[in-house]
Design an enzyme around this catalytic site. Structure first.
Site, PDB file in Angstrom:
ATOM      1  N   TYR A 145       0.726  -1.166   0.118  1.00  0.00           N
ATOM      2  CA  TYR A 145      -0.018   0.252   0.112  1.00  0.00           C
ATOM      3  C   TYR A 145       0.734   1.194  -0.119  1.00  0.00           C
ATOM      4  CZ  TYR A 145      -4.655  -2.553   0.825  1.00  0.00           C
ATOM      5  OH  TYR A 145      -5.594  -3.081   0.255  1.00  0.00           O
ATOM      6  N   LYS A 195       3.041 -15.318   3.749  1.00  0.00           N
ATOM      7  CA  LYS A 195       3.405 -16.038   2.653  1.00  0.00           C
ATOM      8  C   LYS A 195       5.229 -15.988   2.636  1.00  0.00           C
ATOM      9  CE  LYS A 195       2.191 -18.152  -1.036  1.00  0.00           C
ATOM     10  NZ  LYS A 195       1.228 -19.445  -1.129  1.00  0.00           N
ATOM     11  N   ASP A 228      -2.811 -18.166   1.842  1.00  0.00           N
ATOM     12  CA  ASP A 228      -3.720 -19.132   1.084  1.00  0.00           C
ATOM     13  C   ASP A 228      -4.407 -20.171   1.820  1.00  0.00           C
ATOM     14  OD1 ASP A 228      -1.210 -20.134   1.446  1.00  0.00           O
ATOM     15  OD2 ASP A 228      -1.001 -21.417  -0.667  1.00  0.00           O
ATOM     16  N   ASP A 252      -6.234  -6.942   3.993  1.00  0.00           N
ATOM     17  CA  ASP A 252      -7.178  -6.454   3.346  1.00  0.00           C
ATOM     18  C   ASP A 252      -8.309  -7.765   2.564  1.00  0.00           C
ATOM     19  OD1 ASP A 252      -8.975  -4.703   1.752  1.00  0.00           O
ATOM     20  OD2 ASP A 252      -7.701  -5.328  -0.129  1.00  0.00           O
ATOM     21  N   ASP A 256     -12.420  -9.520   4.227  1.00  0.00           N
ATOM     22  CA  ASP A 256     -13.352  -9.583   3.462  1.00  0.00           C
ATOM     23  C   ASP A 256     -14.234 -10.976   3.828  1.00  0.00           C
ATOM     24  OD1 ASP A 256     -13.435  -6.890   2.594  1.00  0.00           O
ATOM     25  OD2 ASP A 256     -14.088  -7.516   0.258  1.00  0.00           O
TER      26      ASP A 256
HETATM   27  C1  IPM Z   1     -10.460  -1.475   3.141  1.00  0.00           C
HETATM   28  C2  IPM Z   1     -10.689  -1.121   1.721  1.00  0.00           C
HETATM   29  C3  IPM Z   1      -9.657  -0.280   1.316  1.00  0.00           C
HETATM   30  C4  IPM Z   1      -8.153  -1.102   1.559  1.00  0.00           C
HETATM   31  C5  IPM Z   1      -9.736   0.222   0.035  1.00  0.00           C
HETATM   32  C6  IPM Z   1     -11.025   1.059  -0.255  1.00  0.00           C
HETATM   33  C7  IPM Z   1      -8.637   1.165  -0.063  1.00  0.00           C
HETATM   34  O1  IPM Z   1     -10.643  -2.213   1.055  1.00  0.00           O
HETATM   35  O2  IPM Z   1     -10.586  -0.871   3.731  1.00  0.00           O
HETATM   36  O3  IPM Z   1     -10.485  -2.670   3.199  1.00  0.00           O
HETATM   37  O4  IPM Z   1      -7.681  -1.701   0.690  1.00  0.00           O
HETATM   38  O5  IPM Z   1      -7.757  -0.920   2.496  1.00  0.00           O
HETATM   39 MG    MG Z   2     -10.851  -4.047   1.900  1.00  0.00          MG
END
Ligand code: IPM
Ligand code: MG
Length: 381
Positions: A145, A195, A228, A252, A256
């Site tokens: 990042y 990883k 993974d 990140d 999710d």
């Molecule tokens: C998150 C989002 C952000 C990230 C994006 C929107 C830049 O996906 O906060 O997880 O990748 O950190």
């Molecule tokens: Mg995200």
């Protein structure tokens, strides 16, 4: 005898950054809940609106002006909605606002709980709340990042793009140290997710930090999982994990997946934590701006309300934090669906419902609340 003057209520100076898409709606719902929390627990807030995001950028060309950063640094906390819009080239707002805020305000850690509340439907068959209570500690300022990278011969078939990951001992160490502290007040288990079999340079550094910092936390057991394999273990054996520490990009991605376990992106919360006291922390639902459903009342405000709970915990309003968490969990458990029109109530109505549940104070307390653990972690620093 004269009556002593009433003590002034505790006041918190909060920046409110609604942003784009569904951001304004979920923040509005969270503020309704904050009103109810203030009434019940006897504190107050000053709220300053911060106009960042697509509208502001398209009107002024500004992403994150220096004066805004200076102003934000004076506040106690930031409540954040979402940033991102199809009206702006992908990456411009994300890098120019969200990532810039995390960097400028030294929000070293992105704390993302993965907790399935009782009665909340999960797509993972057979998963129970007892088996799903972990926290992902994501390094929040570097890795892939860092705004770096280069291209040569762009636009031709000789195009070569280089995008590297930066890992400094300094940033990795402060993330890992926080993760150990958190594990020491939870179930005493810390898992590194990386990883190391391919990204050997970064992997060696992360492992060396774990080893050195770990000496100070002999009671915390350490574990390692490749990223993974994490995508397989997380849905199938979430009970293996207590605190997971990981790099920015892996964090990140796996958060999710973590959100799915707890019922979906609408439910997942996060705190971008400044751990050195140099600037405020920022609390945001992890769902993003969802422009396709903006303005329809279809966004679930739970992620924003649980982020508010984390913010209150960090502001020292531990009781209010726990009450917001339990009220949100109780309202979630009664919903026929966790997102969209199928929720059977709008974003604003859900905010009202959570606020009423909070005012009534009848929701069952959440056991082992992350909010109270956060207070203990700050005491350890
Ligand atoms: C998150 C989002 C952000 C990230 C994006 C929107 C830049 O996906 O906060 O997880 O990748 O950190
Ligand atoms: Mg995200």
């Amino acid at each position: 005898m004269s009556t002593p003057p009433a003590a002034a209520p505790r006041r918190h100076d909060i920046a409110v950054l609604r942003g784009d898409g569904v951001g304004p709606e979920v923040v509005e719902a969270a503020l309704t809940v904050l009103d109810a929390a203030e009434r019940r627990f006897g504190f107050a807030s000053d709220r300053t609106e911060v106009p960042l995001g697509a509208d502001h950028y398209l009107a002024t060309g500004e992403l994150l002006p220096e004066e805004t950063v200076a102003d934000l640094k004076q506040r106690d906390a930031i409540l954040f909605g979402a940033i991102g819009s199809p009206r702006v080239t992908p990456g411009v707002l994300e890098r120019g606002v969200i990532l810039a805020l995390r960097r400028e305000l030294t929000q070293a850690i992105n704390l993302r709980p993965v907790r399935l509340y009782p009665g909340v439907p999960t797509p993972i068959a057979g998963l129970t709340p007892e088996r799903c209570d972990l926290v992902i500690v994501r390094e929040n300022t570097e890795g892939a990042y860092v705004a770096q990278g280069s291209s040569v011969h762009a636009g031709t078939h000789a195009w070569t793009a280089v995008q590297e990951s930066t890992n400094t001992w300094y940033a990795v160490q402060r993330t890992v140290d926080f993760a150990f502290r958190l594990a020491s007040v939870r179930r005493g288990r810390l898992t590194l997710c990386h990883k190391t079999n391919v990204l050997v340079e970064a992997g060696r550094l992360w492992n060396a930090v774990i080893e050195e910092v770990g000496q100070r936390y002999p009671d915390v057991e350490t574990d390692y999982v490749h990223v993974d394999a994490m995508c397989m273990h997380l849905p199938v054996h979430p009970e293996r994990f207590d605190v997971v520490v990981t790099d920015n990009l892996f964090g990140d991605i796996v958060t999710d997946l973590g959100a799915v376990l707890q019922g979906g992106l609408g439910v997942a919360s996060s705190g971008n934590l400044n751990v050195d006291g140099s600037a405020p922390s920022m609390f945001e639902p992890i769902h993003g701006s969802a422009p396709d459903i903006a303005g329809r009342g279809w966004a679930n405000p739970a992620g924003a309300c649980l982020s508010l709970a984390m913010m209150l915990g960090q502001l020292g309003e531990g009781e209010a934090a726990a009450a917001v968490e339990s009220a949100t969990a109780a309202v979630l458990a009664d919903l026929p669906a966790l997102a969209g029109a199928e929720m059977g109530a709008t974003t604003a109505e859900l905010g009202e419902r959570i606020a009423s549940a909070l005012a009534e104070g009848t929701a069952a307390p959440v056991e082992g609340s992350l909010m109270s653990q956060l207070a203990q972690v700050s005491e350890l620093s």
